[in-house]
Design an enzyme around this catalytic site. Structure first.
Site, PDB file in Angstrom:
ATOM      1  N   ASP A  31      -4.535   3.144   8.542  1.00  0.00           N
ATOM      2  CA  ASP A  31      -3.731   3.711   7.445  1.00  0.00           C
ATOM      3  C   ASP A  31      -3.730   5.247   7.411  1.00  0.00           C
ATOM      4  O   ASP A  31      -3.593   5.851   6.346  1.00  0.00           O
ATOM      5  CB  ASP A  31      -4.214   3.203   6.074  1.00  0.00           C
ATOM      6  CG  ASP A  31      -3.857   1.747   5.825  1.00  0.00           C
ATOM      7  OD1 ASP A  31      -3.292   1.109   6.733  1.00  0.00           O
ATOM      8  OD2 ASP A  31      -4.133   1.244   4.730  1.00  0.00           O
ATOM      9  N   CYS A  68      -0.723  -3.688   9.301  1.00  0.00           N
ATOM     10  CA  CYS A  68      -1.881  -3.761  10.172  1.00  0.00           C
ATOM     11  C   CYS A  68      -1.926  -4.918  11.172  1.00  0.00           C
ATOM     12  O   CYS A  68      -1.963  -4.690  12.370  1.00  0.00           O
ATOM     13  CB  CYS A  68      -3.080  -3.792   9.260  1.00  0.00           C
ATOM     14  SG  CYS A  68      -4.546  -3.984  10.147  1.00  0.00           S
ATOM     15  N   LYS A 122     -12.667  -2.882  13.133  1.00  0.00           N
ATOM     16  CA  LYS A 122     -11.823  -3.885  12.454  1.00  0.00           C
ATOM     17  C   LYS A 122     -10.960  -4.698  13.423  1.00  0.00           C
ATOM     18  O   LYS A 122     -10.255  -4.132  14.239  1.00  0.00           O
ATOM     19  CB  LYS A 122     -10.939  -3.152  11.450  1.00  0.00           C
ATOM     20  CG  LYS A 122      -9.756  -3.943  10.925  1.00  0.00           C
ATOM     21  CD  LYS A 122      -9.101  -3.230   9.767  1.00  0.00           C
ATOM     22  CE  LYS A 122      -7.691  -3.734   9.536  1.00  0.00           C
ATOM     23  NZ  LYS A 122      -7.074  -3.109   8.357  1.00  0.00           N
ATOM     24  N   HIS A 124      -8.814  -8.053  12.490  1.00  0.00           N
ATOM     25  CA  HIS A 124      -7.597  -8.359  11.720  1.00  0.00           C
ATOM     26  C   HIS A 124      -6.427  -8.920  12.527  1.00  0.00           C
ATOM     27  O   HIS A 124      -5.259  -8.635  12.228  1.00  0.00           O
ATOM     28  CB  HIS A 124      -7.130  -7.129  10.912  1.00  0.00           C
ATOM     29  CG  HIS A 124      -6.368  -7.538   9.678  1.00  0.00           C
ATOM     30  ND1 HIS A 124      -5.606  -6.678   8.936  1.00  0.00           N
ATOM     31  CD2 HIS A 124      -6.228  -8.762   9.085  1.00  0.00           C
ATOM     32  CE1 HIS A 124      -5.050  -7.327   7.935  1.00  0.00           C
ATOM     33  NE2 HIS A 124      -5.415  -8.589   8.003  1.00  0.00           N
ATOM     34  N   HIS A 209      -8.665   3.303   5.319  1.00  0.00           N
ATOM     35  CA  HIS A 209      -8.052   2.256   4.489  1.00  0.00           C
ATOM     36  C   HIS A 209      -8.704   2.238   3.103  1.00  0.00           C
ATOM     37  O   HIS A 209      -9.869   2.564   2.964  1.00  0.00           O
ATOM     38  CB  HIS A 209      -8.282   0.913   5.195  1.00  0.00           C
ATOM     39  CG  HIS A 209      -7.396  -0.204   4.735  1.00  0.00           C
ATOM     40  ND1 HIS A 209      -7.473  -0.757   3.474  1.00  0.00           N
ATOM     41  CD2 HIS A 209      -6.411  -0.875   5.380  1.00  0.00           C
ATOM     42  CE1 HIS A 209      -6.575  -1.725   3.369  1.00  0.00           C
ATOM     43  NE2 HIS A 209      -5.917  -1.827   4.507  1.00  0.00           N
ATOM     44  N   ASN A 268      -0.530   2.116  11.237  1.00  0.00           N
ATOM     45  CA  ASN A 268       0.732   2.180  10.478  1.00  0.00           C
ATOM     46  C   ASN A 268       0.689   3.483   9.696  1.00  0.00           C
ATOM     47  O   ASN A 268      -0.312   4.198   9.737  1.00  0.00           O
ATOM     48  CB  ASN A 268       0.925   0.970   9.538  1.00  0.00           C
ATOM     49  CG  ASN A 268      -0.301   0.594   8.728  1.00  0.00           C
ATOM     50  OD1 ASN A 268      -0.880  -0.476   8.896  1.00  0.00           O
ATOM     51  ND2 ASN A 268      -0.738   1.498   7.861  1.00  0.00           N
TER      52      ASN A 268
END
Ligand SMILES: *[C@@H]1O[C@H](CO)[C@@H](O)[C@H](O)[C@H]1NC(C)=O
Ligand SMILES: *[C@@H]1O[C@H](CO)[C@@H](O)[C@H](O)[C@H]1NC(C)=O
Ligand SMILES: *[C@@H]1O[C@H](CO)[C@@H](O)[C@H](O)[C@H]1NC(C)=O
Ligand SMILES: *[C@@H]1O[C@H](CO)[C@@H](O)[C@H](O)[C@H]1NC(C)=O
Ligand SMILES: *[C@@H]1O[C@H](CO)[C@@H](O)[C@H](O)[C@H]1NC(C)=O
Ligand SMILES: *[C@@H]1O[C@H](CO)[C@@H](O)[C@H](O)[C@H]1NC(C)=O
Length: 484
Positions: A31, A68, A122, A124, A209, A268
């Site tokens: 982010d 994400c 991370k 995800h 994030h 993103n």
């Protein structure tokens, strides 16, 4: 003396000429907005990231998905999310969903080339089955978490702990800011690495994030920022920068720097709701305007010229092919990705002239958007997302509830707005002048191509009802694989 020198030169040449694969350190910031690094915004202190970028090739037209899981799926597989059912939103912890197992992941490709592969941070892209997890998708080791986000100190989200050392739950780091643990683990991997083997170190950090949390000393770097959230957020960026500086220093101390290729991207755009900023680009995370999709990215190190810029269009789906190519392998051609390596490193013609931003429009849409870029032209088809404006840092905006994308999409349709928006990104990178009424031919041309490229879209895999088998209480309080 001369003989020794000649011998040395020969050795150095041999190691390069024979194409010894570089170590690859791939950093993904979570982010991080276009306007959230010193490179673009002198109010933000990121000396290490800026230096790394300036020592290499800045990728000034590098795109990702607006969210994400779709971005990370693209990075790992080289396929657009609409071909994997991941085009709606992100993978939620209780959804029995992961990036489909038929796709080969980047670390699996690098393993085929003899790399040692390690991941810190991370994931995800799904964890409901062990086969979905990093341990079974190409990583020799994994230290990190499976889900979208969590508290930076207690490593829990929705009453489930989510921190793992390979397959084991880590319970003894309650109270440790995740960035410190990740920095430490990354250095440990570097220290233990046998340098005769090429290393792939994948570092998708938790910063920056939401939740907005950071040790106070980093926040204190920004006494002049008025908004509490933006000040803490800026501190989170500077903490990330410090960790990257520490890891880069360790690479230098170990004598690996000259043999290392760094790659950096955000997943993103910045999330306006949580103080990320993409100014002057329009929109942010969740939208398919440039602010959600065009991100900070660069490559630095082996094979690259210092202080240069690459203006070719790049997309997250290209990372896998590009890094495989840089590693001396044959870039895959089965997916949507294209190797950008020869263009970035050797001045070859940029391979990409078009990209699909996302396609979540037919097949029961949630976000109701699609967009395509061909050359300098961009066509948006449908609702672009819930942050439609140009947001300045350190400013308070009245923003919509991001949990209701479907509602905003339906409201937008009710407002009878025109279906298309057309921008010329060369003249208007900040998307101020919608040309869809002036250039009807362009609208037709781009929408026809979008339809063509998205013919192979598959149905979104986005179950609405939480799967009770996912409950952490079934697994000693931790989000765990083994229920799909
Ligand atoms: C990157 O592109 C933007 C326009 O989109 C431009 O304003 C900026 O100058 C470019 N960066 C560099 C370093 O040229
Ligand atoms: C973790 O911290 C959050 C606050 O960020 C809190 O809401 C949550 O209850 C905590 N969870 C655990 C398991 O300690
Ligand atoms: C992870 O596990 C290994 C042993 O499997 C251990 O050596 C290491 O210290 C652990 N790391 C953390 C941060 O728990
Ligand atoms: C972390 O520690 C806090 C208090 O020190 C405690 O309330 C919380 O339950 C712990 N969380 C976990 C996940 O162990
Ligand atoms: C960077 O290294 C210094 C010196 O070891 C340490 O004090 C600091 O906490 C590290 N920063 C991060 C973010 O890990
Ligand atoms: C949208 O168009 C429909 C049908 O033409 C009309 O009934 C409706 O009032 C319009 N809504 C708005 C908000 O203009």
């Amino acid at each position: 003396m001369e003989t020794i020198l000649r011998y040395l030169v020969l050795c150095i040449c041999l190691s390069y000429c024979q194409g010894k694969p570089p170590h690859i350190v791939f950093i993904v910031a979570d982010d991080l907005g276009w306007n959230d690094v010193g490179l673009h915004n002198p109010d933000i202190k990121t000396p290490n990231i800026d230096k790394l970028a300036r020592d290499g090739v800045i990728l000034n037209q590098s795109y990702v998905q607006p969210l994400c899981s779709p971005s990370r799926h693209s990075i790992m597989t080289g396929y657009y999310p609409f071909k994997a059912g991941l085009q709606h939103l992100v993978i939620l912890p209780w959804q029995p969903v992961c990036s489909p197992l038929q796709f080969k992941f980047l670390p699996q490709r690098l393993k085929d080339l003899g790399y040692a592969t390690h991941m810190v941070g991370k994931w995800h892209v799904g964890f409901c089955s062990w086969n979905c997890t990093p341990t079974y998708r190409g990583f020799d080791s994994f230290f990190g978490y499976y889900n979208a986000q969590e508290d930076y100190y207690n490593h829990s989200w929705y009453n489930g702990l989510d921190l793992r050392n390979n397959t084991k739950v880590v319970r003894d780091l309650n109270g440790t800011y995740s960035l410190y643990a990740f920095e430490k683990r990354a250095k440990e991997i570097l220290n233990n690495h046998d340098q005769s083997t090429p290393l792939f170190l994948y570092l998708p950090f938790q910063n920056v994030h939401d939740p907005i949390q950071v040790p106070k000393q980093y926040e204190d770097v920004y006494p002049n920022i008025k908004s509490d959230g933006r000040r803490k957020f800026s501190g989170m960026v500077s903490a990330l920068d410090e960790a990257i500086g520490n890891i880069t220093d360790r690479i230098k101390e170990l004598g690996m720097y000259e043999d290392t290729l760094f790659a950096f991207t955000a997943d993103n755009g910045g999330w306006i709701q949580y103080f990320g900023n993409n100014y002057p680009l329009r929109g942010g995370k969740f939208t398919i305007y440039e602010g959600g999709t065009r991100v900070i990215a660069f490559m630095t190190g082996v094979g690259l010229k210092k202080g240069t810029q690459y203006d070719g269009i790049m997309h997250a789906v290209d990372w896998s092919a590009t890094l495989v190519d840089a590693a001396g392998g044959t870039p895959p051609t089965d997916g949507d990705g294209m190797s950008q390596w020869k263009a970035i490193s050797g001045g070859a013609e940029p391979p990409r002239n078009e990209l699909v931003y996302n396609y979540d429009q037919h097949l029961n849409p949630v976000q109701g958007h699609a967009a395509i870029r061909i050359g300098d032209w961009k066509l948006i088809d449908g609702y672009p997302g819930q942050y439609p404006d140009w947001y300045k840092p350190d400013t308070v905006y009245d923003l919509p509830d991001f949990n209701k994308p479907e509602k905003y999409f339906r409201d937008y349709i009710k407002m009878n707005k025109s279906r298309y928006q057309l921008y010329n990104l060369k003249d208007d990178p900040t998307e101020h002048n919608d040309l869809s009424k002036q250039y009807l031919d362009k609208v037709r041309e781009l929408s026809a191509r979008l339809n063509e490229l998205t013919k192979s879209a598959v149905k979104p895999n986005y179950p609405d009802i939480p799967d009770p088998k996912s409950l952490p209480s079934r697994f000693g309080g931790a989000w765990s694989p083994g229920w799909c």
